[in-house]
Design a protein around this motif. Structure first.
Motif, PDB file in Angstrom:
ATOM      1  N   UNK A 385       0.876  -1.146  -0.050  1.00  0.00           N
ATOM      2  CA  UNK A 385      -0.084   0.198  -0.176  1.00  0.00           C
ATOM      3  C   UNK A 385       0.919   1.130   0.054  1.00  0.00           C
ATOM      4  N   UNK A 386       0.481   2.035  -0.899  1.00  0.00           N
ATOM      5  CA  UNK A 386       1.420   3.424  -0.970  1.00  0.00           C
ATOM      6  C   UNK A 386       0.273   4.540  -0.689  1.00  0.00           C
ATOM      7  N   UNK A 387       0.689   5.325   0.562  1.00  0.00           N
ATOM      8  CA  UNK A 387      -0.122   6.364   1.094  1.00  0.00           C
ATOM      9  C   UNK A 387      -0.527   7.452   0.232  1.00  0.00           C
ATOM     10  N   UNK A 388       0.482   8.065  -0.356  1.00  0.00           N
ATOM     11  CA  UNK A 388       0.698   9.100  -1.394  1.00  0.00           C
ATOM     12  C   UNK A 388       0.181  10.618  -0.799  1.00  0.00           C
ATOM     13  N   UNK A 389       0.001  10.645   0.392  1.00  0.00           N
ATOM     14  CA  UNK A 389      -0.131  12.111   0.796  1.00  0.00           C
ATOM     15  C   UNK A 389       0.334  12.235   2.160  1.00  0.00           C
ATOM     16  N   UNK A 390       1.635  11.849   2.420  1.00  0.00           N
ATOM     17  CA  UNK A 390       2.353  12.460   3.622  1.00  0.00           C
ATOM     18  C   UNK A 390       2.594  13.543   3.875  1.00  0.00           C
ATOM     19  N   UNK A 391       2.224  14.177   4.999  1.00  0.00           N
ATOM     20  CA  UNK A 391       2.510  15.713   5.228  1.00  0.00           C
ATOM     21  C   UNK A 391       2.216  15.886   6.578  1.00  0.00           C
ATOM     22  N   UNK A 392       2.686  17.022   7.191  1.00  0.00           N
ATOM     23  CA  UNK A 392       2.152  17.305   8.603  1.00  0.00           C
ATOM     24  C   UNK A 392       0.612  17.454   8.911  1.00  0.00           C
ATOM     25  N   UNK A 393      -0.210  17.592   8.069  1.00  0.00           N
ATOM     26  CA  UNK A 393      -1.560  17.387   8.448  1.00  0.00           C
ATOM     27  C   UNK A 393      -2.147  15.896   8.694  1.00  0.00           C
ATOM     28  N   UNK A 402       1.835   8.943  21.142  1.00  0.00           N
ATOM     29  CA  UNK A 402       2.271   8.073  19.923  1.00  0.00           C
ATOM     30  C   UNK A 402       1.599   8.913  18.776  1.00  0.00           C
ATOM     31  N   UNK A 403       2.647   8.755  17.480  1.00  0.00           N
ATOM     32  CA  UNK A 403       2.315   9.105  16.224  1.00  0.00           C
ATOM     33  C   UNK A 403       1.456   8.369  15.583  1.00  0.00           C
ATOM     34  N   UNK A 404       0.740   8.607  14.803  1.00  0.00           N
ATOM     35  CA  UNK A 404      -0.126   7.898  13.959  1.00  0.00           C
ATOM     36  C   UNK A 404      -0.235   8.569  12.359  1.00  0.00           C
ATOM     37  N   UNK A 405      -0.389   7.644  11.342  1.00  0.00           N
ATOM     38  CA  UNK A 405      -0.289   8.191   9.922  1.00  0.00           C
ATOM     39  C   UNK A 405      -1.878   8.352   9.792  1.00  0.00           C
ATOM     40  N   UNK A 406      -2.669   9.554   9.403  1.00  0.00           N
ATOM     41  CA  UNK A 406      -4.035   9.818   9.044  1.00  0.00           C
ATOM     42  C   UNK A 406      -4.161   9.598   7.584  1.00  0.00           C
ATOM     43  N   UNK A 407      -5.759   9.391   7.079  1.00  0.00           N
ATOM     44  CA  UNK A 407      -6.128   9.487   5.981  1.00  0.00           C
ATOM     45  C   UNK A 407      -5.769   8.916   4.962  1.00  0.00           C
ATOM     46  N   UNK A 408      -6.148   7.509   4.823  1.00  0.00           N
ATOM     47  CA  UNK A 408      -5.708   6.560   3.491  1.00  0.00           C
ATOM     48  C   UNK A 408      -6.648   6.955   2.558  1.00  0.00           C
ATOM     49  N   UNK A 409      -7.346   8.125   2.536  1.00  0.00           N
ATOM     50  CA  UNK A 409      -8.366   8.135   1.406  1.00  0.00           C
ATOM     51  C   UNK A 409      -7.922   8.121   0.055  1.00  0.00           C
ATOM     52  N   UNK A 410      -6.626   8.550  -0.558  1.00  0.00           N
ATOM     53  CA  UNK A 410      -6.087   8.583  -1.498  1.00  0.00           C
ATOM     54  C   UNK A 410      -4.973   7.178  -1.684  1.00  0.00           C
ATOM     55  N   UNK A 411      -4.752   6.460  -0.637  1.00  0.00           N
ATOM     56  CA  UNK A 411      -3.889   5.474  -0.906  1.00  0.00           C
ATOM     57  C   UNK A 411      -4.250   4.287  -1.933  1.00  0.00           C
ATOM     58  N   UNK A 412      -3.183   3.770  -2.301  1.00  0.00           N
ATOM     59  CA  UNK A 412      -3.556   2.707  -3.372  1.00  0.00           C
ATOM     60  C   UNK A 412      -2.790   1.508  -2.979  1.00  0.00           C
ATOM     61  N   UNK A 413      -3.836   0.433  -3.280  1.00  0.00           N
ATOM     62  CA  UNK A 413      -3.189  -0.864  -2.941  1.00  0.00           C
ATOM     63  C   UNK A 413      -3.204  -1.810  -4.004  1.00  0.00           C
ATOM     64  N   UNK A 414      -3.561  -1.422  -4.932  1.00  0.00           N
ATOM     65  CA  UNK A 414      -3.878  -2.513  -6.368  1.00  0.00           C
ATOM     66  C   UNK A 414      -5.207  -3.013  -6.399  1.00  0.00           C
ATOM     67  N   UNK A 415      -6.041  -2.611  -5.313  1.00  0.00           N
ATOM     68  CA  UNK A 415      -7.368  -2.956  -5.794  1.00  0.00           C
ATOM     69  C   UNK A 415      -8.601  -2.028  -6.102  1.00  0.00           C
ATOM     70  N   UNK A 416      -8.122  -0.567  -6.186  1.00  0.00           N
ATOM     71  CA  UNK A 416      -8.890   0.229  -6.839  1.00  0.00           C
ATOM     72  C   UNK A 416      -8.852   0.192  -8.306  1.00  0.00           C
ATOM     73  N   UNK A 417      -9.685   1.214  -8.550  1.00  0.00           N
ATOM     74  CA  UNK A 417      -9.941   1.325 -10.209  1.00  0.00           C
ATOM     75  C   UNK A 417      -8.920   1.780 -10.895  1.00  0.00           C
ATOM     76  N   UNK A 418      -8.616   1.623 -12.002  1.00  0.00           N
ATOM     77  CA  UNK A 418      -7.452   2.328 -12.878  1.00  0.00           C
ATOM     78  C   UNK A 418      -7.469   3.721 -12.706  1.00  0.00           C
ATOM     79  N   UNK A 419      -8.759   4.367 -12.897  1.00  0.00           N
ATOM     80  CA  UNK A 419      -8.774   5.899 -13.109  1.00  0.00           C
ATOM     81  C   UNK A 419      -8.390   6.419 -11.736  1.00  0.00           C
TER      82      UNK A 419
END
Length: 569
Positions: A385-393, A402-419
């Protein structure tokens, strides 16, 4: 986690000379677990054994061919192709033989945490859940009391068959029952009572139903296939998409309830999503609800993205663990009435909020925190899985520290549509420069590491290594960033080297994996990484080199012209 079921089947000839019912169920092999379990019942229609052949071949062909369909096919689409092919074969055989061998068919597929039903004819499917029995299918017969046994749809009746499909969420303890008309017609409403009284296993339940039908005067073949769900398989993306067909919640205010959750605060409104703090009724725990904004509620792409985010969160919890995974745990609401996501609630703040408030961080704090975030990214990348939007927000420190990574909304895993996979996602100032190049390939894990490097640079210095970047503004990358120690003197040289490698213009100079970055940060000055070399000017600005060459060529030609025209020979 694998699907665990108890299966039972029983059939009796009844008052008929031949038993033309046929039922079977097939469990997946370990390497086929993603395909799920398939079961079917058929009631042949003809005399002289032709109906038995139609029923048996239809069930066996469906079960055997099911595991040969591509895993990328949606369940109902795969069933439709298989049933259509079997119907075409039966219809052609009937024309060739001049016979009328036909069959009903009711098929059930259990995959992940959802079920799919395909139905033709007057066999039936029932669902017993929490003591309530529900008929899932509708008989395809003439709507007249004297013609109730005559079918309007059957396999082999016509060249093309219309199949009914139904999908739903699977729950632990569900009991599915497939019956031929020799069982449900004589029992009528007593079938539900017999099911509710049956306390034994699946085999005992199937025998109880058939024997009860015979006692009730059934003169037809009587068959029952029973499947008791004992444990659920891992959640699939398709399971979440089933819930995605539910309506989006209306705008909520403090005090409103959504299923088991009471809203306590509006946290954010982005115009695409709304985030609410809510309290769960049973546990009294605080949770976060993420819902689609009403302006985007009907957008299929936004629905698919939210469903994908929910599925990724559940998958990470299953594969990595629900504890300190570096991500916010996703919860599954029980029988939701609307489409929304539920996350654990964590107080605290994002890194963006902390930086905007000029909250001081020591170098040691920044290094320790970056290691924690990088380890979370490593866990994500190991799941492809690639997150694609790592940033301070999108980096959040909870009240537990503890630190956590938020928002997997635009992440890609190979199971999403090609578009969606080709969508240019991310925040420009944190995107690696090669992503702006024409013909750039899909996002990779290295893009996440570059974004984390930019975040680390900003964390230390309060500045972006290449400054604010607008989309396609590649000129910003025509200079190498200054070492962080030039902006913050307490940054050690070894950390300069790590940061500059993480944000290097040339991808070959960067870290290849999150684990490599973690190792460099942990070793620190004891085994420092080498500083990246300056990026050649041709690499930073190929067009500038050609422009300079053109200017030099023009100047040289001008000098040559002056020499030829004006200087003495």
């Amino acid at each position: 986690m694998a699907l665990q079921v108890d299966i039972g089947w029983h059939s009796a000839r009844g008052g008929r000379e031949h038993n033309e019912d046929f039922a079977a169920a097939l469990r997946p092999q370990p390497h086929e677990a993603a395909r799920g379990l398939i079961a079917a019942i058929a009631d042949g229609v003809s005399a002289g054994g032709g109906g038995r052949e139609a029923a048996q071949t239809s069930v066996m062909a469906l079960l055997q061919d099911w595991f040969g369909t591509p895993a990328t096919w949606e369940t109902s689409a795969a069933l439709d192709r298989l049933i259509g092919a079997q119907n075409a074969w039966l219809a052609a055989t009937n024309r060739r033989r001049g016979a009328g061998a036909m069959t009903t068919l009711t098929a059930l597929v259990l995959r992940g945490q959802s079920w799919t039903l395909a139905h033709v004819g007057d066999t039936r499917a029932w669902l017993l859940r929490e003591g309530r029995c529900t008929q899932l299918t509708t008989d395809h017969v003439f709507d007249h009391p004297d013609m109730a046994s005559r079918l309007t749809r059957a396999l082999g009746l016509e060249d093309h068959v219309r199949v009914d499909y139904l999908q739903g969420e699977l729950q632990r303890g569900d009991v599915f029952v497939l019956t031929s008309d020799g069982v449900h017609r004589p029992l009528g409403g007593a079938l539900a009572r017999e099911l509710q009284r049956a306390a034994g296993g699946a085999q005992a339940t199937s025998e109880v139903l058939v024997e009860a039908a015979l006692r009730a005067g059934s003169r037809d073949n009587a068959s029952a296939l029973v499947i008791r769900v004992q444990d659920l398989a891992a959640v699939r993306l398709e399971d979440v998409l089933v819930a995605g067909h539910l309506p989006a919640p209306a705008r909520l205010k403090v005090g409103d309830t959504l299923d088991a959750y009471t809203v306590t605060a509006l946290v954010a409104d982005t115009g695409v999503h709304r985030l609410y703090q809510a309290r769960e009724a049973g546990t009294r725990e605080l949770v976060t609800l993420k819902v689609l904004h009403e302006a985007r509620a009907g957008d299929p792409e936004e629905r698919a993205m939210l469903a994908h985010e929910i599925w990724l969160g559940l998958r990470l919890a299953e594969q990595v663990g629900a504890g300190r995974s570096g991500f916010v745990r996703v919860r599954q609401p029980r029988e939701p009435s609307a489409f929304y996501a539920v996350f654990d609630w964590h107080g605290g703040q994002t890194l963006e909020q902390a930086l905007s408030r000029r909250q001081p961080f020591t170098v040691e704090e920044v290094v320790r925190s970056t290691i924690e975030v990088a380890r979370a990214l490593g866990r994500l990348h190991r799941q492809d899985v690639v997150h694609r939007d790592i940033k301070p927000g999108n980096l959040h420190r909870g009240d537990d520290g503890h630190w956590r990574v938020l928002d997997l909304g635009v992440a890609v895993s190979g199971f999403e549509s090609e578009a969606r996979r080709d969508l240019h996602a991310g925040t420009p100032s944190y995107m690696n420069p090669e992503q702006w190049e024409e013909g750039a390939g899909p996002a990779t894990a290295q893009g996440d590491l570059f974004a984390l490097g930019v975040t680390l640079y900003q964390w230390l210095t309060g500045h972006l290594p290449y400054g604010e970047i607008e989309p396609y503004q590649r000129a910003r990358y025509r200079r190498d960033p200054r070492p962080p120690s030039r902006l913050r003197p307490d940054v050690p040289v070894w950390l300069d080297h790590v940061v500059l490698r993480a944000v290097a213009r040339d991808p070959r100079q960067r870290f290849e994996t999150a684990e490599e970055l973690v190792l460099a940060l942990e070793r620190g000055a004891s085994r420092p990484v080498a500083a990246p070399g300056p990026t050649p000017y041709f690499t930073r600005d190929p067009a500038g080199v050609w422009k300079a060459a053109l200017v030099a060529s023009v100047a040289l030609n001008a000098l040559l012209l002056v020499w030829l025209l004006f200087l003495p020979r």
